[in-house]
Scaffold this active site. Sequence first.
Site, short mmCIF file in Angstrom:
data_model
loop_
_atom_site.label_atom_id
_atom_site.label_comp_id
_atom_site.label_asym_id
_atom_site.label_seq_id
_atom_site.Cartn_x
_atom_site.Cartn_y
_atom_site.Cartn_z
N SER A 1 -2.69 4.04 1.40
CA SER A 1 -2.85 3.61 0.01
C SER A 1 -3.96 2.57 -0.01
O SER A 1 -4.20 1.90 1.02
CB SER A 1 -1.55 2.98 -0.48
OG SER A 1 -1.76 2.32 -1.70
N TYR B 1 5.35 -2.28 0.48
CA TYR B 1 4.56 -1.04 0.40
C TYR B 1 3.23 -1.22 1.14
O TYR B 1 2.85 -0.40 1.97
CB TYR B 1 4.33 -0.70 -1.08
CG TYR B 1 3.56 0.57 -1.31
CD1 TYR B 1 4.09 1.81 -0.95
CD2 TYR B 1 2.30 0.54 -1.92
CE1 TYR B 1 3.39 2.98 -1.17
CE2 TYR B 1 1.60 1.71 -2.16
CZ TYR B 1 2.13 2.93 -1.78
OH TYR B 1 1.43 4.09 -2.01
N ALA C 1 2.34 -3.46 3.39
CA ALA C 1 2.50 -3.68 4.84
C ALA C 1 2.87 -2.38 5.55
O ALA C 1 2.34 -2.08 6.62
CB ALA C 1 3.56 -4.76 5.08
N LYS D 1 2.21 0.68 4.54
CA LYS D 1 1.06 1.60 4.51
C LYS D 1 -0.05 1.13 5.46
O LYS D 1 -0.78 1.95 6.03
CB LYS D 1 0.53 1.74 3.08
CG LYS D 1 1.43 2.56 2.16
CD LYS D 1 1.53 4.02 2.60
CE LYS D 1 2.14 4.90 1.52
NZ LYS D 1 2.24 6.31 1.93
N ILE E 1 -2.75 7.88 -8.44
CA ILE E 1 -2.87 9.34 -8.55
C ILE E 1 -2.30 9.77 -9.91
O ILE E 1 -1.30 9.22 -10.38
CB ILE E 1 -2.12 10.03 -7.40
CG1 ILE E 1 -2.60 9.50 -6.05
CG2 ILE E 1 -2.30 11.55 -7.47
CD1 ILE E 1 -1.76 9.97 -4.86
N THR F 1 -0.12 11.62 -11.44
CA THR F 1 1.09 12.43 -11.25
C THR F 1 1.96 12.35 -12.50
O THR F 1 1.83 11.40 -13.29
CB THR F 1 1.91 11.91 -10.05
OG1 THR F 1 2.31 10.56 -10.34
CG2 THR F 1 1.13 11.96 -8.76
N1 LIG Z 1 1.35 8.26 -6.83
C1 LIG Z 1 0.41 7.36 -6.58
O1 LIG Z 1 -0.24 6.79 -7.49
C2 LIG Z 1 0.06 7.01 -5.16
C3 LIG Z 1 -0.96 6.10 -4.89
C4 LIG Z 1 -1.30 5.81 -3.58
C5 LIG Z 1 -0.63 6.44 -2.55
N2 LIG Z 1 0.37 7.32 -2.84
C6 LIG Z 1 1.04 7.97 -1.72
O2 LIG Z 1 0.87 9.37 -1.87
C7 LIG Z 1 2.00 10.04 -1.33
C8 LIG Z 1 2.56 11.03 -2.35
O3 LIG Z 1 2.93 10.32 -3.52
P1 LIG Z 1 3.62 11.06 -4.74
O4 LIG Z 1 3.20 10.34 -5.96
O5 LIG Z 1 3.42 12.53 -4.64
O6 LIG Z 1 5.16 10.72 -4.48
P2 LIG Z 1 6.44 11.53 -4.99
O7 LIG Z 1 6.13 12.32 -6.21
O8 LIG Z 1 7.56 10.54 -5.03
O9 LIG Z 1 6.71 12.56 -3.83
C9 LIG Z 1 7.22 12.15 -2.62
C10 LIG Z 1 7.70 13.37 -1.87
O10 LIG Z 1 8.30 12.93 -0.65
C11 LIG Z 1 9.58 13.56 -0.51
N3 LIG Z 1 10.46 12.67 0.23
C12 LIG Z 1 10.74 11.37 -0.05
N4 LIG Z 1 11.58 10.88 0.87
C13 LIG Z 1 11.85 11.89 1.74
C14 LIG Z 1 12.65 12.00 2.89
N5 LIG Z 1 13.34 10.96 3.38
N6 LIG Z 1 12.70 13.18 3.54
C15 LIG Z 1 12.01 14.26 3.07
N7 LIG Z 1 11.21 14.20 1.98
C16 LIG Z 1 11.14 13.04 1.33
C17 LIG Z 1 10.05 13.77 -1.93
O11 LIG Z 1 11.00 14.79 -1.95
P3 LIG Z 1 12.41 14.56 -2.68
O12 LIG Z 1 12.10 14.15 -4.08
O13 LIG Z 1 13.06 15.89 -2.54
O14 LIG Z 1 13.07 13.45 -1.93
C18 LIG Z 1 8.75 14.16 -2.63
O15 LIG Z 1 8.50 15.54 -2.43
C19 LIG Z 1 2.99 8.95 -0.91
O16 LIG Z 1 2.82 8.68 0.47
C20 LIG Z 1 2.55 7.76 -1.73
O17 LIG Z 1 2.89 6.51 -1.15
C21 LIG Z 1 0.72 7.63 -4.10
#
Ligand SMILES: NC(=O)c1ccc[n+]([C@@H]2O[C@H](COP(=O)([O-])OP(=O)(O)OC[C@H]3O[C@@H](n4cnc5c(N)ncnc54)[C@H](OP(=O)(O)O)[C@@H]3O)[C@@H](O)[C@H]2O)c1
Length: 231
Positions: A136, A149, A151, A153, A182, A184
């Site tokens: 991140s 978060y 730390a 990352k 992102i 989303t």
């Molecule tokens: N969204 C942002 O703005 C943003 C910005 C910077 C970085 N990121 C990073 O980008 C990545 C994706 O983000 P996102 O927005 O797509 O998040 P998200 O919509 O919350 O998706 C996270 C995914 O991880 C799965 N997951 C969570 N815990 C799990 C576990 N213990 N075992 C198996 N699966 C698990 C979830 O599945 P379930 O729902 O089935 O648990 C979901 O499919 C993350 O690493 C996040 O930190 C996101």
Amino acid sequence: MKGKQVLLTGGTGGLGLGVTPAVLAQGAEVTIPYRSVQEVERLKGIFSPDDFERIQFIPANLTDEGSVENIIKRMERVDVLIHLVGGFSMGKTHEYSFTDWKRDFDLNLNTTFLVCKHSLNKMLQSGYGRIVTVGSRGAVQPVGQLAAYCASKAGVVALTQAIADETKGTNITANVVLPSVIDTPANRAAMGAEDADKWVKPDSLAQVICFLASESAKDVRGAAVPVYGSV
Ligand SMILES: NC(=O)c1ccc[n+]([C@@H]2O[C@H](COP(=O)([O-])OP(=O)(O)OC[C@H]3O[C@@H](n4cnc5c(N)ncnc54)[C@H](OP(=O)(O)O)[C@@H]3O)[C@@H](O)[C@H]2O)c1
């Protein structure tokens, strides 16, 4: 990635809505661990039945080593690991509970360690591998109320770069992308859509991830790639 076996964690999440179709479009066979059946159904809604034949969904909790081992045992090879799993919660450090701190490290850093460790064992056997993890912007530019978060990352970046060093001299690489915000469904629900045109689109970030996961990126090792959009 044609014919490659890809372990795509978090493939049903918000970023997964962009990355999963992009990986399938490259001709890969994809294994997606999941917890929520509703998220699997949401993802199914954007695919044709033909695409679906190339996805294997396996229920798993990636904070559990036995669960990770089970997934990897079921794959013939792991040519590519794309680890999207992660998440955040907010709070000032002096008010943040140790339980929440440990949960954030489990979700962001410990899952990354477990999937990398067990994928690497298969990659070292076959002599080929591409690992792409997700950090991140906060990993390199930490901000208040997100200490756990940022730390955890930062740990993902360090772990990925250590793996890149360990795999020098092989056809295995490891790199990490650093997104800002992102675009989303969850972010739109939480923050509104007024600034959404400045955020990184999942399919745009997917193109960066797919390049790092491709055979062509064989000389890119240990890169921490900022993908900030206009934020
Ligand atoms: N969204 C942002 O703005 C943003 C910005 C910077 C970085 N990121 C990073 O980008 C990545 C994706 O983000 P996102 O927005 O797509 O998040 P998200 O919509 O919350 O998706 C996270 C995914 O991880 C799965 N997951 C969570 N815990 C799990 C576990 N213990 N075992 C198996 N699966 C698990 C979830 O599945 P379930 O729902 O089935 O648990 C979901 O499919 C993350 O690493 C996040 O930190 C996101």
